[in-house]
Motif scaffolding. Structure first.
Motif, PDB file in Angstrom:
ATOM      1  N   ASN A  41       0.835  -1.199   0.000  1.00 45.64           N
ATOM      2  CA  ASN A  41       0.000   0.000   0.000  1.00 45.64           C
ATOM      3  C   ASN A  41       0.867   1.245   0.000  1.00 45.64           C
ATOM      4  OD1 ASN A  41      -2.466  -1.438   0.119  1.00 45.64           O
ATOM      5  ND2 ASN A  41      -2.254  -1.672   2.333  1.00 45.64           N
ATOM      6  N   ALA A  42       0.438   2.259  -0.741  1.00 46.43           N
ATOM      7  CA  ALA A  42       1.173   3.519  -0.788  1.00 46.43           C
ATOM      8  C   ALA A  42       1.005   4.285   0.514  1.00 46.43           C
ATOM      9  CB  ALA A  42       0.681   4.352  -1.963  1.00 46.43           C
ATOM     10  N   ASN A  43       2.022   5.001   0.869  1.00 47.26           N
ATOM     11  CA  ASN A  43       1.967   5.889   2.034  1.00 47.26           C
ATOM     12  C   ASN A  43       1.534   7.270   1.553  1.00 47.26           C
ATOM     13  OD1 ASN A  43       2.399   7.536   4.229  1.00 47.26           O
ATOM     14  ND2 ASN A  43       4.515   6.890   4.581  1.00 47.26           N
ATOM     15  N   PRO A  44       0.301   7.709   1.856  1.00 45.78           N
ATOM     16  CA  PRO A  44      -0.186   8.999   1.325  1.00 45.78           C
ATOM     17  C   PRO A  44       0.644  10.184   1.788  1.00 45.78           C
ATOM     18  CG  PRO A  44      -1.700   8.096   2.965  1.00 45.78           C
ATOM     19  CD  PRO A  44      -0.706   7.032   2.670  1.00 45.78           C
ATOM     20  N   GLN A  45       1.314  10.066   2.930  1.00 46.00           N
ATOM     21  CA  GLN A  45       2.158  11.166   3.383  1.00 46.00           C
ATOM     22  C   GLN A  45       3.358  11.374   2.466  1.00 46.00           C
ATOM     23  OE1 GLN A  45       3.027   9.950   7.436  1.00 46.00           O
ATOM     24  NE2 GLN A  45       1.409  11.298   8.247  1.00 46.00           N
ATOM     25  N   MET A  46       3.760  10.306   1.785  1.00 43.89           N
ATOM     26  CA  MET A  46       4.903  10.386   0.877  1.00 43.89           C
ATOM     27  C   MET A  46       4.489  10.547  -0.578  1.00 43.89           C
ATOM     28  SD  MET A  46       7.586  10.260   2.775  1.00 43.89           S
ATOM     29  CE  MET A  46       8.847   9.939   1.540  1.00 43.89           C
ATOM     30  N   THR A  47       3.371   9.923  -0.949  1.00 42.21           N
ATOM     31  CA  THR A  47       2.967   9.918  -2.357  1.00 42.21           C
ATOM     32  C   THR A  47       1.880  10.925  -2.681  1.00 42.21           C
ATOM     33  OG1 THR A  47       1.256   8.222  -2.007  1.00 42.21           O
ATOM     34  CG2 THR A  47       3.515   7.459  -2.474  1.00 42.21           C
ATOM     35  N   GLY A  48       1.170  11.402  -1.647  1.00 38.13           N
ATOM     36  CA  GLY A  48       0.069  12.326  -1.877  1.00 38.13           C
ATOM     37  C   GLY A  48      -1.175  11.661  -2.392  1.00 38.13           C
ATOM     38  N   ALA A  49      -1.190  10.322  -2.397  1.00 37.28           N
ATOM     39  CA  ALA A  49      -2.351   9.604  -2.919  1.00 37.28           C
ATOM     40  C   ALA A  49      -2.502   8.289  -2.180  1.00 37.28           C
ATOM     41  CB  ALA A  49      -2.200   9.347  -4.415  1.00 37.28           C
ATOM     42  N   VAL A  50      -3.729   7.769  -2.227  1.00 34.31           N
ATOM     43  CA  VAL A  50      -3.998   6.447  -1.678  1.00 34.31           C
ATOM     44  C   VAL A  50      -3.973   5.456  -2.831  1.00 34.31           C
ATOM     45  CG1 VAL A  50      -5.669   4.987  -0.487  1.00 34.31           C
ATOM     46  CG2 VAL A  50      -5.391   7.378   0.208  1.00 34.31           C
ATOM     47  N   GLY A  51      -3.257   4.376  -2.664  1.00 32.37           N
ATOM     48  CA  GLY A  51      -3.177   3.391  -3.734  1.00 32.37           C
ATOM     49  C   GLY A  51      -2.245   2.274  -3.357  1.00 32.37           C
ATOM     50  N   SER A  52      -1.703   1.619  -4.347  1.00 33.39           N
ATOM     51  CA  SER A  52      -0.809   0.487  -4.100  1.00 33.39           C
ATOM     52  C   SER A  52       0.409   0.601  -5.001  1.00 33.39           C
ATOM     53  CB  SER A  52      -1.529  -0.840  -4.323  1.00 33.39           C
ATOM     54  OG  SER A  52      -2.136  -0.872  -5.604  1.00 33.39           O
ATOM     55  N   LEU A  53       1.478  -0.113  -4.619  1.00 32.92           N
ATOM     56  CA  LEU A  53       2.761   0.028  -5.278  1.00 32.92           C
ATOM     57  C   LEU A  53       3.289  -1.320  -5.754  1.00 32.92           C
ATOM     58  CD1 LEU A  53       4.450   2.372  -2.658  1.00 32.92           C
ATOM     59  CD2 LEU A  53       3.351   3.073  -4.795  1.00 32.92           C
ATOM     60  N   ALA A  54       3.900  -1.300  -6.930  1.00 29.96           N
ATOM     61  CA  ALA A  54       4.573  -2.476  -7.467  1.00 29.96           C
ATOM     62  C   ALA A  54       6.065  -2.392  -7.150  1.00 29.96           C
ATOM     63  CB  ALA A  54       4.368  -2.572  -8.976  1.00 29.96           C
ATOM     64  N   ILE A  55       6.704  -3.539  -7.217  1.00 27.14           N
ATOM     65  CA  ILE A  55       8.155  -3.591  -7.059  1.00 27.14           C
ATOM     66  C   ILE A  55       8.827  -2.836  -8.205  1.00 27.14           C
ATOM     67  CG2 ILE A  55      10.107  -5.187  -7.274  1.00 27.14           C
ATOM     68  CD1 ILE A  55       8.914  -5.216  -4.514  1.00 27.14           C
ATOM     69  N   THR A  56       9.903  -2.134  -7.887  1.00 28.05           N
ATOM     70  CA  THR A  56      10.727  -1.526  -8.927  1.00 28.05           C
ATOM     71  C   THR A  56      12.182  -1.961  -8.713  1.00 28.05           C
ATOM     72  OG1 THR A  56      11.119   0.473  -7.630  1.00 28.05           O
ATOM     73  CG2 THR A  56       9.224   0.485  -9.125  1.00 28.05           C
ATOM     74  N   PRO A  57      12.954  -2.075  -9.811  1.00 30.87           N
ATOM     75  CA  PRO A  57      12.556  -1.811 -11.191  1.00 30.87           C
ATOM     76  C   PRO A  57      11.742  -2.965 -11.763  1.00 30.87           C
ATOM     77  CG  PRO A  57      14.799  -2.631 -11.167  1.00 30.87           C
ATOM     78  CD  PRO A  57      14.380  -2.500  -9.721  1.00 30.87           C
ATOM     79  N   GLN A  58      11.170  -2.739 -12.926  1.00 28.47           N
ATOM     80  CA  GLN A  58      10.481  -3.771 -13.686  1.00 28.47           C
ATOM     81  C   GLN A  58      11.232  -4.014 -14.988  1.00 28.47           C
ATOM     82  OE1 GLN A  58       7.318  -5.504 -13.216  1.00 28.47           O
ATOM     83  NE2 GLN A  58       7.628  -4.923 -11.070  1.00 28.47           N
ATOM     84  N   SER A  59      11.265  -5.258 -15.429  1.00 29.44           N
ATOM     85  CA  SER A  59      11.806  -5.621 -16.730  1.00 29.44           C
ATOM     86  C   SER A  59      10.686  -6.303 -17.510  1.00 29.44           C
ATOM     87  CB  SER A  59      13.013  -6.557 -16.585  1.00 29.44           C
ATOM     88  OG  SER A  59      13.631  -6.782 -17.830  1.00 29.44           O
ATOM     89  N   ASP A  60      10.257  -5.689 -18.593  1.00 23.09           N
ATOM     90  CA  ASP A  60       8.965  -5.988 -19.206  1.00 23.09           C
ATOM     91  C   ASP A  60       8.741  -7.439 -19.567  1.00 23.09           C
ATOM     92  OD1 ASP A  60       8.262  -3.350 -18.942  1.00 23.09           O
ATOM     93  OD2 ASP A  60       8.784  -2.804 -21.008  1.00 23.09           O
ATOM     94  N   THR A  61       9.743  -8.118 -20.114  1.00 22.27           N
ATOM     95  CA  THR A  61       9.527  -9.476 -20.623  1.00 22.27           C
ATOM     96  C   THR A  61      10.122 -10.558 -19.730  1.00 22.27           C
ATOM     97  OG1 THR A  61      11.531  -9.396 -21.990  1.00 22.27           O
ATOM     98  CG2 THR A  61       9.472  -8.631 -23.003  1.00 22.27           C
ATOM     99  N   LEU A  62      10.605 -10.197 -18.549  1.00 23.94           N
ATOM    100  CA  LEU A  62      11.228 -11.190 -17.676  1.00 23.94           C
ATOM    101  C   LEU A  62      10.268 -12.319 -17.331  1.00 23.94           C
ATOM    102  CD1 LEU A  62      13.559 -12.197 -15.932  1.00 23.94           C
ATOM    103  CD2 LEU A  62      12.807 -10.616 -14.126  1.00 23.94           C
ATOM    104  N   SER A  63       8.984 -12.020 -17.208  1.00 17.41           N
ATOM    105  CA  SER A  63       7.998 -13.049 -16.850  1.00 17.41           C
ATOM    106  C   SER A  63       7.989 -14.210 -17.828  1.00 17.41           C
ATOM    107  CB  SER A  63       6.600 -12.430 -16.774  1.00 17.41           C
ATOM    108  OG  SER A  63       6.508 -11.516 -15.714  1.00 17.41           O
ATOM    109  N   GLU A  64       8.390 -13.970 -19.072  1.00 19.59           N
ATOM    110  CA  GLU A  64       8.395 -15.018 -20.090  1.00 19.59           C
ATOM    111  C   GLU A  64       9.647 -15.887 -20.013  1.00 19.59           C
ATOM    112  OE1 GLU A  64       7.948 -13.159 -23.844  1.00 19.59           O
ATOM    113  OE2 GLU A  64       6.013 -12.230 -23.356  1.00 19.59           O
TER     114      GLU A  64
END
Length: 345
Positions: free
Chosen positions: A159-182
């Motif tokens: 979950n995102a921290n609204p005090q840091m992001t200014g929004a309520v939401g959720s976060l993915a791991i970074t970095p991402q590599s687009d085709t690694l899942s394959e």
């Protein structure tokens, strides 16, 4: 014409004993990088490494793979396999994506439950205790793999921290590599596990042993495993074509040194072996040791080698970089001839 990809698979042993050319952990790691460079120069397609804990072998693959990625430009880099019982899936997702980005998308990541280990349930010492009554941690490995695969696919993991992001939401791991899942492979030891691998949409990695035995030669049993994998893959309706690798011990006798080390073994390791592993029967595949012309004929008749798109050649890494670079160049030449040999009807 079918062209087989050839990779080497190193167990990364080191030992300060007479005859060893790899006497320390540093020598094992540095020589692994040098062997990957040499393998790329002679036209080998992949550099793969076993992962073991609590043993004088390579245990942390991502620093090594990243170093190889930074020094090479073409060769695939991978594992065969990472024991997922020991892994923090989210931290591993970050490391894997970073390594893949450094390599330019060359990471081929083999994962599984792992093989019998030196430590007694060593993954518990890493802080991972199965919730179920799971004696060997198989469910734990699959659970960790599921979280890891969701993370590298970009699913929100916190979950995102609204005090840091200014929004309520959720976060993915970074970095991402687009085709690694394959490019995630599961090390399957049975025909049933190969079917499960296809259901999950992972590539198939099959080693020099299967933890079951039906009385048929190893290559035939492994070929059936591959066939079941591909049949299930088609039934699942996955859009991409899967990849399949098999491991083989292949030693071309090309000079006095290879004859000195392996000439006698050719007489005793040319047959499958059946034994007990993890409380059940297991069939171990034969070693291929001999003159190159002999190996061409024998490997061309290996049904599983014929069915796989990638063959991982286990290397005697303690004999050093120069010996193994010559071995791999000879194996590459052998498979050029194997690929040109018509399949038996």
């Amino acid at each position: 014409m079918h062209m087989t990809k050839i990779g080497f698979l190193s167990f990364g042993h080191w030992r300060d004993v007479p005859g060893s050319r790899v006497r320390s952990a540093r020598e094992s790691l540095v020589q692994a990088i040098d062997l990957a460079l040499a393998a790329e120069e002679v036209g080998v397609d992949g550099a793969y490494f076993r992962v073991h804990h609590f043993a004088p072998q390579q245990a942390a693959p991502f620093p090594l793979l990243s170093a190889i990625a930074a020094r090479t430009s073409r060769i695939e880099i991978g594992t065969g396999v990472i024991d997922m019982r020991y892994e923090n899936p989210l931290y591993m997702a970050e490391e894997a994506a970073a390594t893949d980005l450094i390599s330019g998308g060359r990471l081929q990541l083999g994962v599984s439950r792992g093989s019998p280990e030196t430590a007694l349930a060593g993954y518990r010492s890493f802080g991972y205790v199965p919730e179920s009554d799971d004696e060997n941690g198989a469910d734990l490995a699959r659970d960790h793999t599921s979280v890891f695969r969701r993370a590298i696919a970009g699913e929100p993991m916190a979950n995102a921290n609204p005090q840091m992001t200014g929004a309520v939401g959720s976060l993915a791991i970074t970095p991402q590599s687009d085709t690694l899942s394959e490019r995630i492979w599961w090390g399957a030891g049975t025909r049933a596990t190969a079917e499960w691998t296809a259901e999950q949409g992972m590539n198939l990695m099959s080693s020099t042993l299967l933890t079951e035995d039906t009385g048929v030669p190893f290559d035939q049993l492994q070929a059936e495993q591959i066939d079941r994998f591909r049949t299930t893959w088609r039934e699942m309706g996955w859009e991409r074509e899967p990849r399949v690798s098999v491991s083989r011990s292949i030693i071309p006798i090309i000079d006095d040194e290879s004859r000195h080390y392996f000439g006698v073994r050719a007489q005793v390791e040319g047959q499958d072996q059946v034994g007990h592993l993890d409380g059940g029967l297991a069939r171990f595949g034969r070693s291929y040791i001999g003159e190159p012309e002999q190996l061409v004929a024998e490997l061309a008749a290996d049904q599983a080698v014929r069915e796989a798109d990638t063959v991982l050649v286990t290397v005697p890494n303690q004999l050093g970089v120069d010996f193994n670079a010559r071995l791999l160049a000879a194996v590459r030449d052998v498979f050029t001839e194997v690929d040109a040999t018509p399949a038996a009807v």
